[in-house]
Design an enzyme around this catalytic site. Sequence first.
Site, PDB file in Angstrom:
ATOM      1  N   HIS A   1       0.882  -1.177   0.000  1.00 62.02           N
ATOM      2  CA  HIS A   1       0.000   0.000   0.000  1.00 62.02           C
ATOM      3  C   HIS A   1       0.919   1.226   0.000  1.00 62.02           C
ATOM      4  O   HIS A   1       2.025   1.168   0.553  1.00 62.02           O
ATOM      5  CB  HIS A   1      -0.831  -0.056   1.287  1.00 62.02           C
ATOM      6  CG  HIS A   1      -1.912   0.949   1.403  1.00 62.02           C
ATOM      7  ND1 HIS A   1      -1.683   2.242   1.798  1.00 62.02           N
ATOM      8  CD2 HIS A   1      -3.248   0.863   1.206  1.00 62.02           C
ATOM      9  CE1 HIS A   1      -2.827   2.894   1.850  1.00 62.02           C
ATOM     10  NE2 HIS A   1      -3.797   2.093   1.485  1.00 62.02           N
TER      11      HIS A   1
ATOM     12  N   ASP B   1       3.356  -4.620   7.789  1.00 62.25           N
ATOM     13  CA  ASP B   1       2.109  -3.863   7.816  1.00 62.25           C
ATOM     14  C   ASP B   1       0.964  -4.878   7.902  1.00 62.25           C
ATOM     15  O   ASP B   1       0.670  -5.579   6.932  1.00 62.25           O
ATOM     16  CB  ASP B   1       2.035  -3.025   6.531  1.00 62.25           C
ATOM     17  CG  ASP B   1       0.650  -2.454   6.294  1.00 62.25           C
ATOM     18  OD1 ASP B   1      -0.233  -2.604   7.170  1.00 62.25           O
ATOM     19  OD2 ASP B   1       0.445  -1.869   5.206  1.00 62.25           O
TER      20      ASP B   1
ATOM     21  N   GLN C   1      -4.260  -5.516   6.871  1.00 60.47           N
ATOM     22  CA  GLN C   1      -5.251  -6.443   6.305  1.00 60.47           C
ATOM     23  C   GLN C   1      -5.146  -7.837   6.923  1.00 60.47           C
ATOM     24  O   GLN C   1      -5.813  -8.768   6.461  1.00 60.47           O
ATOM     25  CB  GLN C   1      -5.070  -6.559   4.778  1.00 60.47           C
ATOM     26  CG  GLN C   1      -5.270  -5.269   4.020  1.00 60.47           C
ATOM     27  CD  GLN C   1      -6.726  -4.786   4.037  1.00 60.47           C
ATOM     28  OE1 GLN C   1      -7.646  -5.511   4.415  1.00 60.47           O
ATOM     29  NE2 GLN C   1      -6.936  -3.543   3.638  1.00 60.47           N
TER      30      GLN C   1
ATOM     31  N   LYS D   1     -10.390  -1.204  10.288  1.00 54.44           N
ATOM     32  CA  LYS D   1     -10.572  -2.373   9.414  1.00 54.44           C
ATOM     33  C   LYS D   1     -10.937  -3.611  10.218  1.00 54.44           C
ATOM     34  O   LYS D   1     -11.125  -4.686   9.667  1.00 54.44           O
ATOM     35  CB  LYS D   1      -9.295  -2.618   8.603  1.00 54.44           C
ATOM     36  CG  LYS D   1      -8.977  -1.481   7.628  1.00 54.44           C
ATOM     37  CD  LYS D   1      -7.729  -1.787   6.854  1.00 54.44           C
ATOM     38  CE  LYS D   1      -7.151  -0.574   6.145  1.00 54.44           C
ATOM     39  NZ  LYS D   1      -7.963  -0.098   5.032  1.00 54.44           N
TER      40      LYS D   1
ATOM     41  N   CYS E   1      -4.713   2.251  -3.804  1.00 57.36           N
ATOM     42  CA  CYS E   1      -3.518   2.820  -3.138  1.00 57.36           C
ATOM     43  C   CYS E   1      -2.331   1.884  -3.277  1.00 57.36           C
ATOM     44  O   CYS E   1      -1.516   1.755  -2.352  1.00 57.36           O
ATOM     45  CB  CYS E   1      -3.776   3.125  -1.671  1.00 57.36           C
ATOM     46  SG  CYS E   1      -5.000   4.401  -1.435  1.00 57.36           S
TER      47      CYS E   1
HETATM   48  N1  PLP Z   1      -1.760  -0.969   4.644  1.00 56.50           N
HETATM   49  C1  PLP Z   1      -2.668  -1.699   4.010  1.00 56.50           C
HETATM   50  C2  PLP Z   1      -2.322  -3.060   3.522  1.00 56.50           C
HETATM   51  C3  PLP Z   1      -3.946  -1.173   3.807  1.00 56.50           C
HETATM   52  O1  PLP Z   1      -4.866  -1.891   3.167  1.00 56.50           O
HETATM   53  C4  PLP Z   1      -4.236   0.127   4.279  1.00 56.50           C
HETATM   54  C5  PLP Z   1      -5.544   0.729   4.021  1.00 56.50           C
HETATM   55  O2  PLP Z   1      -6.259   0.343   3.139  1.00 56.50           O
HETATM   56  C6  PLP Z   1      -3.244   0.823   4.952  1.00 56.50           C
HETATM   57  C7  PLP Z   1      -2.018   0.237   5.123  1.00 56.50           C
HETATM   58  C8  PLP Z   1      -3.481   2.187   5.491  1.00 56.50           C
HETATM   59  O3  PLP Z   1      -4.363   2.128   6.531  1.00 56.50           O
HETATM   60  P1  PLP Z   1      -4.944   3.446   7.200  1.00 56.50           P
HETATM   61  O4  PLP Z   1      -5.495   4.277   6.084  1.00 56.50           O
HETATM   62  O5  PLP Z   1      -5.975   2.939   8.128  1.00 56.50           O
HETATM   63  O6  PLP Z   1      -3.813   4.108   7.898  1.00 56.50           O
END
Ligand code: PLP
Length: 410
Positions: free
Chosen positions: A126, A203, A206, A229, A367
Amino acid sequence: MTAAAVDWARVRADFPALDQKVRGKPLVYLDSAATSQKPRVVIDAVRHYYERDNANIHRGVHWLSEQATKAYEDVRKKVARFINAADPRECVFVRGATEGINLIAQTWGRTRIGAGDEILVSTLEHHSNLVPWQMLAAEKGARVRPIPMNDAGELDLDAYAAMLSGKTRLVCVNHVSNALGTVNPVARMAEMAHGAGATILVDGAQAVPHMPVDVRAIGADFYVFSGHKMCAPTGIGVAWAPLATWESLPPWQGGGDMIASVSFEKTTYAPAPARFEAGTPNIEGVVGLGAAIDYLTALGMPAVAAREAELLKVFEAAVRGVPGTRLVGTAREKAGVVSFVMEGVHPHDIGTITDREGVALRTGHHCAEPVMRRLGLAATARASVAFYNTPQEAAALAAALGAVREIFRT
Ligand code: PLP
């Protein structure tokens, strides 16, 4: 509890937002990877906090402030148990995965990365786990290098092994890809990073909502995730690292609550996690996160994962069954994301038309532009499932996609 032992229809009824019509049709919510819906217990916990316990934390000696502080710190303990952290102080509250990664970039990154160093970032990331590293690399004269992936959306571990060297300071990888659903072998990747003397940031945005996560078993150096999420409110998340790591790092934001003592001559900082939580935090978000963790714990994360694995199969079959569609992301290990394209139809048109049928899809690059670029696509349509979805909704998706096909047939 096993997935079979859970009454999923009753579970679904816990989510008021799912019980509504949009555009005259029953809502089919297939955008949980963007944000999950919230069960009533979470909404009630936030309401209860404002109705009974609202006060600023850590500072007051009065009853309400003590109540709010206790609620806040109790959730830190719940978070630690949920991800098997060794100590609640290892869990720093942040706005979400994005802020967690930026915190790590601004503290660990700014003090540990220098000119000529390499940061390996998986192609599946992301933007939130790429752009902060590009910004840091530009400042420090370091280099960001992509870990390649194959056509199925699996990372190339041989290439990764070959890229690891004495120059590698950091490896960044998601546990589960939001764009394709790939579950990455993060424990193995952590071992490989450590073998090269590098640090690894995982990260888990998900992953934590969809499977049991044990940060110690993974063996990463940093792990981040977002509350929204995983059935909690927006604006709250967690950055995890071993306590010794946090204690070795400087603060990133200055202000109230992150200090030990302040004078014009010399200011000293509080120990972790307070050092990284300057200012009044998102107390209601933390309270909601605690309720979400209780809710998911009662369901059982193994049951959640098993239910979503079943749903993934049903949804993938439903999409495959629509003529002209192609799944994007066919990794052997996948979590509940069904990305796809339809011949001759732009994904945005797919999303707009399915919306008329009440089916909420996400369309675009999710993204994760490097993923799209690697696959030669501008965008995909994405159905992402959570345990509260149903097999009947897969049929509704197939029917809505059939309607898209009809419109574009002429
Ligand atoms: N990392 C992953 C894999 C994501 O899917 C997302 C959001 O869709 C993020 C990071 C960013 O999360 P946030 O916008 O809640 O900070």
